[in-house]
Scaffold this motif. Structure first.
Motif, PDB file in Angstrom:
ATOM      1  N   GLU A  51       0.996  -1.338  -0.024  1.00 35.40           N
ATOM      2  CA  GLU A  51       0.440   0.257  -0.139  1.00 35.40           C
ATOM      3  C   GLU A  51       1.054   1.636   0.028  1.00 35.40           C
ATOM      4  O   GLU A  51       0.208   2.467   1.057  1.00 35.40           O
ATOM      5  N   SER A  52       1.915   0.677  -0.193  1.00 35.32           N
ATOM      6  CA  SER A  52       3.152   2.889  -0.852  1.00 35.32           C
ATOM      7  C   SER A  52       2.223   3.661  -1.376  1.00 35.32           C
ATOM      8  O   SER A  52       2.144   4.415  -1.100  1.00 35.32           O
ATOM      9  N   LYS A  53       1.421   3.223  -1.959  1.00 35.95           N
ATOM     10  CA  LYS A  53       0.786   4.429  -3.027  1.00 35.95           C
ATOM     11  C   LYS A  53      -0.516   4.954  -2.234  1.00 35.95           C
ATOM     12  O   LYS A  53      -0.226   6.079  -2.970  1.00 35.95           O
ATOM     13  N   ASN A  54      -0.924   4.084  -1.593  1.00 33.09           N
ATOM     14  CA  ASN A  54      -1.897   5.084  -0.416  1.00 33.09           C
ATOM     15  C   ASN A  54      -1.115   5.518   0.469  1.00 33.09           C
ATOM     16  O   ASN A  54      -2.307   6.218   0.810  1.00 33.09           O
ATOM     17  N   LEU A  55      -0.450   5.486   1.331  1.00 37.19           N
ATOM     18  CA  LEU A  55      -0.393   5.338   2.861  1.00 37.19           C
ATOM     19  C   LEU A  55       0.422   7.064   2.676  1.00 37.19           C
ATOM     20  O   LEU A  55      -0.666   7.329   4.216  1.00 37.19           O
ATOM     21  N   VAL A  56       0.764   7.783   2.543  1.00 37.99           N
ATOM     22  CA  VAL A  56       1.776   9.176   2.041  1.00 37.99           C
ATOM     23  C   VAL A  56       0.288   9.750   2.614  1.00 37.99           C
ATOM     24  O   VAL A  56      -0.835  10.491   3.212  1.00 37.99           O
ATOM     25  N   LYS A  57      -0.856   9.665   1.644  1.00 39.30           N
ATOM     26  CA  LYS A  57      -2.220  10.372   1.837  1.00 39.30           C
ATOM     27  C   LYS A  57      -3.411   9.953   2.951  1.00 39.30           C
ATOM     28  O   LYS A  57      -4.006  10.749   3.734  1.00 39.30           O
ATOM     29  N   GLY A 133      -5.861   0.018   4.059  1.00 39.14           N
ATOM     30  CA  GLY A 133      -4.803   0.762   3.900  1.00 39.14           C
ATOM     31  C   GLY A 133      -4.850   1.543   2.522  1.00 39.14           C
ATOM     32  O   GLY A 133      -4.200   2.220   1.813  1.00 39.14           O
ATOM     33  N   ASP A 134      -5.806   0.803   1.580  1.00 37.93           N
ATOM     34  CA  ASP A 134      -6.438   1.651   0.942  1.00 37.93           C
ATOM     35  C   ASP A 134      -7.285   2.783   0.416  1.00 37.93           C
ATOM     36  O   ASP A 134      -7.503   2.732  -1.089  1.00 37.93           O
ATOM     37  N   LEU A 135      -7.639   3.556   1.266  1.00 42.16           N
ATOM     38  CA  LEU A 135      -8.486   4.425   1.023  1.00 42.16           C
ATOM     39  C   LEU A 135     -10.045   4.511   0.457  1.00 42.16           C
ATOM     40  O   LEU A 135     -10.596   4.464  -0.023  1.00 42.16           O
ATOM     41  N   GLN A 136     -10.619   3.035   0.718  1.00 42.68           N
ATOM     42  CA  GLN A 136     -11.714   2.445   0.609  1.00 42.68           C
ATOM     43  C   GLN A 136     -12.447   2.433   1.601  1.00 42.68           C
ATOM     44  O   GLN A 136     -14.197   2.151   1.404  1.00 42.68           O
ATOM     45  N   HIS A 137     -12.059   3.010   2.669  1.00 44.58           N
ATOM     46  CA  HIS A 137     -12.521   3.258   3.519  1.00 44.58           C
ATOM     47  C   HIS A 137     -12.983   4.770   3.624  1.00 44.58           C
ATOM     48  O   HIS A 137     -11.584   5.127   4.345  1.00 44.58           O
ATOM     49  N   PRO A 138     -13.986   5.293   4.114  1.00 46.94           N
ATOM     50  CA  PRO A 138     -13.840   6.429   3.808  1.00 46.94           C
ATOM     51  C   PRO A 138     -13.449   6.924   5.228  1.00 46.94           C
ATOM     52  O   PRO A 138     -14.000   7.048   6.438  1.00 46.94           O
ATOM     53  N   MET A 200     -19.563  -8.929   7.405  1.00 48.64           N
ATOM     54  CA  MET A 200     -18.033  -8.503   6.564  1.00 48.64           C
ATOM     55  C   MET A 200     -16.727  -7.730   6.928  1.00 48.64           C
ATOM     56  O   MET A 200     -15.936  -7.014   6.365  1.00 48.64           O
ATOM     57  N   SER A 201     -17.530  -6.544   7.443  1.00 52.04           N
ATOM     58  CA  SER A 201     -16.795  -5.088   7.188  1.00 52.04           C
ATOM     59  C   SER A 201     -15.360  -5.122   8.086  1.00 52.04           C
ATOM     60  O   SER A 201     -15.026  -5.571   9.184  1.00 52.04           O
ATOM     61  N   GLY A 202     -15.178  -4.170   7.968  1.00 50.13           N
ATOM     62  CA  GLY A 202     -13.061  -4.543   8.496  1.00 50.13           C
ATOM     63  C   GLY A 202     -13.014  -2.637   8.773  1.00 50.13           C
ATOM     64  O   GLY A 202     -11.677  -2.755   9.042  1.00 50.13           O
ATOM     65  N   TYR A 203     -14.759  -2.093   9.533  1.00 53.59           N
ATOM     66  CA  TYR A 203     -13.543  -1.323   9.404  1.00 53.59           C
ATOM     67  C   TYR A 203     -14.720  -0.926  10.757  1.00 53.59           C
ATOM     68  O   TYR A 203     -15.686  -0.491  10.613  1.00 53.59           O
ATOM     69  N   PHE A 204     -14.304  -0.502  11.615  1.00 52.97           N
ATOM     70  CA  PHE A 204     -14.584  -1.169  12.696  1.00 52.97           C
ATOM     71  C   PHE A 204     -13.369  -0.665  14.188  1.00 52.97           C
ATOM     72  O   PHE A 204     -12.627   0.089  13.995  1.00 52.97           O
ATOM     73  N   MET A 205     -14.969   0.034  15.784  1.00 52.34           N
ATOM     74  CA  MET A 205     -13.323   0.556  16.946  1.00 52.34           C
ATOM     75  C   MET A 205     -14.437  -0.544  18.065  1.00 52.34           C
ATOM     76  O   MET A 205     -15.419  -0.687  18.269  1.00 52.34           O
ATOM     77  N   VAL A 206     -13.642  -0.481  18.499  1.00 54.48           N
ATOM     78  CA  VAL A 206     -14.695  -1.831  20.154  1.00 54.48           C
ATOM     79  C   VAL A 206     -13.949  -0.924  21.259  1.00 54.48           C
ATOM     80  O   VAL A 206     -12.702  -0.587  21.206  1.00 54.48           O
ATOM     81  N   ARG A 207     -13.930  -1.247  22.108  1.00 58.77           N
ATOM     82  CA  ARG A 207     -13.417  -0.884  23.743  1.00 58.77           C
ATOM     83  C   ARG A 207     -13.031  -1.370  24.188  1.00 58.77           C
ATOM     84  O   ARG A 207     -13.101  -2.648  23.923  1.00 58.77           O
ATOM     85  N   ARG A 208     -11.236  -1.578  24.336  1.00 61.48           N
ATOM     86  CA  ARG A 208     -10.349  -2.499  24.773  1.00 61.48           C
ATOM     87  C   ARG A 208     -10.874  -3.457  25.842  1.00 61.48           C
ATOM     88  O   ARG A 208     -10.755  -4.105  25.842  1.00 61.48           O
ATOM     89  N   SER A 209     -11.398  -2.789  27.164  1.00 63.23           N
ATOM     90  CA  SER A 209     -12.158  -3.290  28.383  1.00 63.23           C
ATOM     91  C   SER A 209     -12.803  -4.497  27.146  1.00 63.23           C
ATOM     92  O   SER A 209     -13.510  -5.343  28.550  1.00 63.23           O
ATOM     93  N   ALA A 210     -13.527  -4.312  26.333  1.00 66.28           N
ATOM     94  CA  ALA A 210     -14.811  -5.366  25.780  1.00 66.28           C
ATOM     95  C   ALA A 210     -13.491  -6.525  25.050  1.00 66.28           C
ATOM     96  O   ALA A 210     -14.392  -7.715  25.083  1.00 66.28           O
ATOM     97  N   GLU A 245     -14.254   2.732  -3.932  1.00 65.22           N
ATOM     98  CA  GLU A 245     -12.982   1.684  -5.078  1.00 65.22           C
ATOM     99  C   GLU A 245     -11.960   2.335  -4.555  1.00 65.22           C
ATOM    100  O   GLU A 245     -11.181   3.452  -4.349  1.00 65.22           O
ATOM    101  N   ARG A 246     -10.701   1.345  -4.847  1.00 66.59           N
ATOM    102  CA  ARG A 246      -9.621   1.936  -4.965  1.00 66.59           C
ATOM    103  C   ARG A 246      -8.886   2.610  -5.654  1.00 66.59           C
ATOM    104  O   ARG A 246      -9.428   2.201  -7.286  1.00 66.59           O
ATOM    105  N   GLN A 247      -8.497   3.187  -5.705  1.00 63.05           N
ATOM    106  CA  GLN A 247      -7.895   5.014  -5.863  1.00 63.05           C
ATOM    107  C   GLN A 247      -6.102   3.667  -6.633  1.00 63.05           C
ATOM    108  O   GLN A 247      -5.816   4.217  -7.358  1.00 63.05           O
ATOM    109  N   GLU A 248      -5.628   3.314  -6.077  1.00 57.28           N
ATOM    110  CA  GLU A 248      -4.296   2.993  -6.221  1.00 57.28           C
ATOM    111  C   GLU A 248      -4.286   1.730  -6.005  1.00 57.28           C
ATOM    112  O   GLU A 248      -4.423   0.982  -4.753  1.00 57.28           O
TER     113      GLU A 248
END
Length: 419
Positions: A51-57, A133-138, A200-210, A245-248
């Protein structure tokens, strides 16, 4: 000032509780020394591979958003699986300009799910998140999820299947597979999958204590169902997002993700019983699953030929003769796919036409015995129990599948006399 990679945690995939807090008595040096980092509010993991092409942005956008939200009280952790395009090096080059950024390079371990957990193990956040890391998750959706966490949610999921969610340019097949995976999840693991609209979402957050101190056993790319299935998750919130959609770079979506997803559901459903049985019997579950998929394709071949030969509206041949021909055509279909896919690694050790023919003969003989068993079951069900002949045929095929797999594994693709 030199910048270096952070070390990769070892051992089991288990996230520990935070060992440091602002309330710790600084006179207790043993307790304080267990953590060299100050507690942060939010740790966001960015698992990467090429993902080197997407990482900086991506890092630039995330930093702007989170600086405003947390006033620097957060961390970004890139976990790279030793990318050939040196994504991890790109991350290291960014460190001087982004003090909240950290970089991990994994060599040996692979896989998105395990990368996420290793990142969480190295983190100091009260809230743990993951973003591709591919900018597919806004990135902007992070703020909505963080707002839900601030309201008391244990888990906030970015979903494509709630109001405000969707996909930008998916074809029919990919939409079908995504929805099919969700429906299958509801059948296998309803109490877990039923809590969210996008398992199947790969975009989430969870409380550490949980999830702290909960042993994880991730498989494949989908870590969310592992968190839901093994964590102590109370309140769940979902926010809509449109999958971009993937940009790079190249997409990493493959059939294997769906296979791993199904196996993961079954593993969680069994609560460890499948794993224990597999260890006891040494059953190669993944190979059997492939064998089953190949056999499933053979079902269609078998049923189609069986119908053409036996149905009164076509040739109207006898039941036994029609079944024998249909089964042999299906055997040929299954052998070719098993040799090219299911047992490919073993077949490659036995190259040459003579060994290929030898494997086919063995496969055919074993399946011939299976056909005999199939015929017995079919005739019993149809002639003595009055079961519809097509349903009886399906039942017979299912019973014989295990026979065929086990003996073919032990005989047809056994590696012997190789050079």
């Amino acid at each position: 000032m030199s910048y270096s990679l952070i070390s990769v945690p070892l051992g089991t995939f288990q996230v520990n509780e935070l060992l440091f807090s602002e309330s710790v008595d600084e006179s207790n040096f043993d307790q304080v020394s267990q953590s060299q980092e100050k507690l942060v509010k939010f740790s966001l993991i960015i698992p990467t591979y090429n993902e080197s092409k997407n990482l900086v942005k991506l890092v630039e956008i995330l930093t702007q958003l989170l600086d405003n939200y947390f006033n620097h009280n957060y961390e970004l952790i890139i976990v790279d699986d030793d990318s050939p395009d040196l994504t991890w090096q790109v991350g290291l080059d960014l460190l001087p300009n982004y003090p909240q950024l950290r970089v991990m390079r994994r060599q040996g371990e692979k896989g998105l799910s395990t990368a996420v957990i290793r990142g969480w193990q190295s983190s100091q956040g009260e809230i743990l998140g993951v973003i591709d890391g591919d900018l597919q998750h806004p990135p902007e959706t992070l703020i909505k999820m963080l707002d839900e966490m601030a309201k008391g949610a244990d888990l906030a999921v970015a979903s494509r299947h709630v109001e405000g969610g969707g996909v930008s340019d998916w074809g029919f097949m990919r939409r079908f597979l995504s929805r099919g995976a969700q429906m299958l999840g509801l059948l296998i693991l309803p109490n877990v999958i039923g809590r969210i609209s996008d398992p199947m979402s790969g975009y989430f957050m969870v409380r550490r204590s949980a999830i702290a101190n909960c042993p994880m056993n991730p498989l494949g790319y989908k870590i969310l169902i592992e968190v839901l299935g093994r964590g102590n998750i109370g309140s769940v919130a979902e926010v809509g997002y449109v999958f971009q959609e993937r940009q790079e770079g190249e997409s990493k979506v493959t059939w294997r993700q769906y296979v791993d997803y199904i196996l993961h559901l079954l593993r969680l459903r069994s609560r460890g019983r499948v794993t224990k049985l597999r260890e006891k019997l040494r059953v190669p579950v993944k190979r059997f699953f492939k064998f089953g998929l190949v056999g499933f394709s053979g079902v269609f071949v078998d049923m189609a030929i069986f119908y053409l030969l036996s149905d009164a509206s076509t040739l109207g041949w006898g039941l036994t003769r029609s079944k024998m021909i249909a089964a042999e055509v299906a055997v040929l279909n299954n052998f070719l796919w098993n040799d090219l896919w299911t047992f490919r690694d073993l077949a490659q050790q036995q190259s040459g036409w003579r060994k290929l023919i030898k494997r086919f003969v063995k496969f055919n003989l074993i399946c011939l015995l299976g056909i005999g068993l199939n015929l017995i079951i079919l005739n019993l069900l149809y002639n003595y129990f009055g079961v519809n002949k097509y349903i009886a045929n399906l039942m017979a095929i299912a019973i014989v599948t295990i026979w065929n797999f086990w003996f073919n594994l032990k005989l047809s693709w056994r590696v012997t006399q190789t050079k």
